[in-house]
Design a protein around this motif. Structure first.
Motif, short mmCIF file in Angstrom:
data_model
loop_
_atom_site.label_atom_id
_atom_site.label_comp_id
_atom_site.label_asym_id
_atom_site.label_seq_id
_atom_site.Cartn_x
_atom_site.Cartn_y
_atom_site.Cartn_z
N ALA A 1 0.88 -1.17 0.00
CA ALA A 1 0.00 0.00 0.00
C ALA A 1 0.92 1.22 0.00
CB ALA A 1 -0.90 -0.01 1.24
N PRO A 2 0.40 2.41 -0.34
CA PRO A 2 1.25 3.60 -0.36
C PRO A 2 1.99 3.81 0.97
CG PRO A 2 -0.80 4.07 -1.47
CD PRO A 2 -0.95 2.69 -0.89
N THR A 3 1.33 3.53 2.08
CA THR A 3 2.02 3.48 3.38
C THR A 3 1.99 2.05 3.88
OG1 THR A 3 1.33 5.74 3.93
CG2 THR A 3 2.03 4.33 5.76
N HIS A 4 3.17 1.49 4.10
CA HIS A 4 3.27 0.13 4.64
C HIS A 4 4.47 0.08 5.57
CE1 HIS A 4 3.26 -4.53 3.83
NE2 HIS A 4 3.22 -4.22 5.12
N ILE A 5 4.17 0.15 6.85
CA ILE A 5 5.21 0.22 7.89
C ILE A 5 5.05 -0.98 8.80
CG2 ILE A 5 5.90 1.56 9.95
CD1 ILE A 5 5.01 4.10 8.29
N LEU A 6 6.17 -1.51 9.25
CA LEU A 6 6.16 -2.61 10.22
C LEU A 6 6.63 -2.07 11.56
CD1 LEU A 6 8.01 -5.30 8.05
CD2 LEU A 6 5.53 -5.04 8.35
N ILE A 7 5.96 -2.47 12.63
CA ILE A 7 6.43 -2.12 13.98
C ILE A 7 6.65 -3.42 14.74
CG2 ILE A 7 4.04 -1.63 14.72
CD1 ILE A 7 5.32 0.42 16.73
N ILE A 8 7.80 -3.52 15.38
CA ILE A 8 8.21 -4.77 16.02
C ILE A 8 8.74 -4.50 17.43
CG2 ILE A 8 8.87 -5.71 13.75
CD1 ILE A 8 11.83 -5.50 14.67
N LEU B 1 7.59 -11.27 15.84
CA LEU B 1 6.33 -10.55 15.90
C LEU B 1 6.41 -9.17 15.24
CD1 LEU B 1 3.42 -10.46 17.10
CD2 LEU B 1 4.42 -9.36 19.11
N HIS B 2 5.46 -8.89 14.37
CA HIS B 2 5.41 -7.58 13.71
C HIS B 2 3.98 -7.24 13.38
CE1 HIS B 2 6.12 -10.74 10.73
NE2 HIS B 2 5.39 -10.04 9.89
N LEU B 3 3.68 -5.96 13.49
CA LEU B 3 2.37 -5.45 13.13
C LEU B 3 2.52 -4.59 11.88
CD1 LEU B 3 -0.34 -4.03 15.47
CD2 LEU B 3 0.50 -2.59 13.62
N HIS B 4 1.70 -4.89 10.88
CA HIS B 4 1.71 -4.11 9.64
C HIS B 4 0.78 -2.90 9.82
CE1 HIS B 4 3.27 -7.44 6.93
NE2 HIS B 4 2.82 -8.17 7.95
N ILE B 5 1.27 -1.73 9.44
CA ILE B 5 0.46 -0.51 9.36
C ILE B 5 0.27 -0.22 7.87
CG2 ILE B 5 0.36 1.96 9.89
CD1 ILE B 5 2.44 1.31 12.18
N LEU B 6 -0.97 -0.33 7.42
CA LEU B 6 -1.26 -0.19 5.99
C LEU B 6 -2.25 0.94 5.77
CD1 LEU B 6 -1.81 -4.00 5.58
CD2 LEU B 6 -0.12 -2.75 4.22
N GLY B 7 -1.96 1.77 4.77
CA GLY B 7 -2.89 2.86 4.46
C GLY B 7 -2.50 3.57 3.19
#
Ligand code: 5GP
Ligand code: ZN
Length: 114
Positions: free
Chosen positions: A35-42, A99-105
């Motif tokens: 996606a245009p914004t795709h960030i992983l936070i771990i 473990l990682h959470l995808h931030i999609l937007g």
């Protein structure tokens, strides 16, 4: 974890495009954005996935979620919305065992997932 890609990123041994960091967490752009914004936070600490978390991790998981929300806001996603995803195990589509959470937007995301 000696052989974990995201542990190496958290330790600075493998470069990443970092967007946010605390003592416990680090967030960076996904190498293959969906996606245009795709960030992983771990978490900096090695946790293999959601299946490994326990009651002792409640504070960490709360920080993970609230920091993800802060990042989504900083990225300007609050008006049009966004999605957080945590894939667990093979059926969940997890490919990295940390473990990682995808931030999609940044675009309208389809539902249900494939
Ligand atoms: P999963 O499929 O496990 O939920 O998500 C793993 C994510 O990590 C994928 O979106 C993939 O593109 C991303 N990824 C894999 N290797 C790297 C890497 O070396 N650097 C970064 N920034 N992201 C990676
Ligand atoms: Zn790890």
């Amino acid at each position: 974890m000696n052989d974990c890609l995201f542990c190496k990123i958290a330790a600075g041994e493998i470069p990443c495009n970092e967007v946010f960091s605390t003592d416990n967490l680090i967030a960076f752009h996904d190498i293959s954005p969906q996606a245009p914004t795709h960030i992983l936070i771990i978490p900096r600490r090695h946790i293999s996935g959601l299946d490994e978390i326990s009651n002792n991790d409640q504070e960490l998981m709360g920080e993970l979620l609230t920091c993800a929300k802060t990042i989504a806001t900083k990225e300007g996603l609050q008006d049009n919305g966004y999605r957080f995803v945590i894939n667990q195990g093979s059926d969940g589509g997890q490919t990295v065992g940390h473990l990682h959470l995808h931030i999609l937007g940044g675009r309208a995301l389809a539902w249900p997932p494939g």
